[in-house]
Design an enzyme around this catalytic site. Structure first.
Site, PDB file in Angstrom:
ATOM      1  N   THR A 233       0.837  -1.199   0.000  1.00 33.92           N
ATOM      2  CA  THR A 233       0.000   0.000   0.000  1.00 33.92           C
ATOM      3  C   THR A 233       0.870   1.246   0.000  1.00 33.92           C
ATOM      4  O   THR A 233       1.923   1.281   0.639  1.00 33.92           O
ATOM      5  CB  THR A 233      -0.936   0.026   1.229  1.00 33.92           C
ATOM      6  OG1 THR A 233      -1.577   1.304   1.311  1.00 33.92           O
ATOM      7  CG2 THR A 233      -0.179  -0.206   2.527  1.00 33.92           C
ATOM      8  N   LYS A 274       1.466  -3.908   6.856  1.00 30.74           N
ATOM      9  CA  LYS A 274       2.041  -3.924   5.514  1.00 30.74           C
ATOM     10  C   LYS A 274       3.533  -3.599   5.548  1.00 30.74           C
ATOM     11  O   LYS A 274       4.322  -4.142   4.766  1.00 30.74           O
ATOM     12  CB  LYS A 274       1.303  -2.922   4.621  1.00 30.74           C
ATOM     13  CG  LYS A 274      -0.143  -3.287   4.311  1.00 30.74           C
ATOM     14  CD  LYS A 274      -0.216  -4.492   3.391  1.00 30.74           C
ATOM     15  CE  LYS A 274      -1.607  -4.636   2.787  1.00 30.74           C
ATOM     16  NZ  LYS A 274      -1.704  -5.726   1.801  1.00 30.74           N
TER      17      LYS A 274
END
Length: 482
Positions: A233, A274
């Site tokens: 992301t 992430k």
């Protein structure tokens, strides 16, 4: 109503396929009503997953259909006796293939001639059930989706229902399917969800980090040449006051120069998971020679791809609520039902955006141009940058053309983030490899608004306003009243 399995289950494919019975998910799991199973009596409200409990068994029959449909003559997703066979098609495992990005990607790759397998625990459907949410679009069960795809195209998609945090299950899926590439979407993907309470924060990091670690170990143990395409992301970078590079930055400090991973400034427990993933993947590329591409994706909008347009049963999900809905999708739904567009704070928050059609195109490009052994590549996956205010203005203009009275309101920002900032992120690598972007045109916005108007009777207006506060989250589990 969906049914909940708590503790564990096993999957039994039969009726023309090799029988495959395997313990799957030792967690809370949801299955569509068209399946038959035995279930434990654990209360539905349990969220946090406790692995390692005693197992109760669930048997899922791959040929079970809802009463209104007829089965195709041949099962569309049997687990083949010979995984590799004589086919020269590249085999791609899509983890999280029942989700928003995963479903569109699985169909796109199948249409392009790849042999595709979906691995999914179906837990995303459980999240909706727990929180009282629903997709704007009605979505069919994963089994009906795959059957429909088979009947329309003649192409089979294999299906493995289970949790990648269960390494035994994942190992069997790897040994059975023998993937050449793994596309990993299979993570809890909502920042607000990770900020609801302690249990969701723990679940997000446990699910995402452990699941990715298991995928890395599975590649090392069973498919050393397999290329990992991992969905990251852009939120890993935060909003620094310098240009954002694609994964790495060359710096000179005290007279010495080096190229280092770009600094990370995550803004939620989801984004932090992430970051942990990226660090783990980079380490295993260096230590084990794994080949990996990290796609740092911006905010995705839209719902239609060429493949999901082929039949209503292939329709993708469309989230508009304050937990899973993305900015442009939410604004279009708000305009369709006459609700003011909800701009958080000052509205200067700027991010990268891309059409769902470009998501599937980027994944295909990454697969077709794999990383080298030991290489950890990072591509910034978006096509345009917009502030929240700019998006609201675009939707307002498009809505007026359709006769909608679109208003905008500023609401207190539930997040902890800069509301006015510099933002300039590089995104050239995928373009250089052949990405042809679908930019946010007036015609595309018209289409998206007309789509939301078509389904506006399904909108639950109680879900529009944000309900998750970054500063107010605590250890006490939050419940949702329907």
């Amino acid at each position: 109503m969906a049914h909940l399995l708590s503790t564990s289950c096993s999957l039994n494919f039969s009726s023309g396929c090799r029988s495959y019975t395997k313990p799957l998910i030792q967690d809370s799991l949801v299955f569509p009503t068209s399946l038959t199973f035995q279930t434990s009596r654990t209360p539905f409200g349990r969220l946090l997953l406790h692995r390692g409990r005693s197992q109760s068994t669930c048997t899922v029959h791959a040929t079970t259909l809802s009463p209104s449909r007829e089965a195709p003559k041949e099962p569309s997703y049997c687990i083949n006796e010979s995984s590799g066979g004589a086919s020269k098609s590249q085999r791609v495992m899509v983890i999280g293939g029942d989700g928003y990005c995963g479903w569109a990607t699985a169909l796109h790759l199948s249409k392009k001639g790849y042999e595709v397998a979906i691995v999914d625990s179906l837990v995303r459907r459980l999240f909706d059930h727990q929180l009282g949410l629903d997709s704007l679009t009605p979505i069919s069960s994963i089994h009906d989706r795959i059957r429909c795809w088979k009947s329309l195209t003649g192409k089979s998609i294999e299906l493995y229902i289970g949790d990648v945090c269960d390494f035994e299950f994942l190992s069997e899926a790897f040994k059975s399917f023998e993937p050449d590439s793994v596309v990993h979407f299979g993570e809890q993907r909502s920042a607000p969800y990770s900020m609801i309470d302690r249990s969701r924060a723990v679940f997000t990091q446990q699910n995402n980090v452990m699941g990715t670690l298991n995928v890395l170990f599975a590649i090392k143990e069973y498919r050393e040449e397999c290329h990992l395409v991992k969905l990251g992301t852009m939120g890993e970078y935060g909003t620094p006051n310098i240009d954002i590079e694609e994964g790495y930055i060359t710096i000179t400090h005290n007279g010495r120069t080096d190229t280092l991973p770009y600094p990370k400034q995550a803004s939620s427990f989801y984004h932090l998971s992430k970051v942990h993933d990226s660090n783990n993947i980079a380490f295993t590329c260096k230590a084990w020679g794994i080949r990996a591409t990290d796609l740092n994706q911006g905010v995705v909008y839209g719902v239609r791809t060429d493949e999901t347009e082929m039949h209503e049963e292939l329709c993708n999900r469309f989230d508009y609520d304050g937990v899973f809905g993305t900015a442009l999708n939410r604004f279009c739904v708000q305009a369709a039902v006459g609700h003011p567009l909800t701009v958080y704070g000052k509205g200067g928050q700027t991010r990268g955006y891309l059409d769902i059609r470009d998501t599937v195109q980027c994944v295909e490009i990454a697969i077709a141009n794999p990383a080298k052994a030991g290489e950890f590549r990072v591509f910034n996956q978006f096509t345009e940058q917009f502030s929240v205010n700019e998006l609201a203005a675009l939707v307002t203009k498009a809505g007026e053309k359709l006769g909608l009275d679109v208003q905008t309101t500023s609401v207190p920002n539930p997040r902890v983030e800069a509301e006015e900032h510099y933002y300039n992120a590089k995104h050239t690598k995928l373009i250089e490899l052949g990405l042809k972007p679908h930019l946010l045109s007036d015609s595309l916005l018209d289409s998206l608004l007309n789509f939301t108007i078509k389904y506006k009777d399904r909108v639950d207006t109680k879900q529009i306003m944000p309900s998750v506060s970054w500063r107010k989250m605590g250890a006490k589990p939050r419940t949702v009243t329907a």
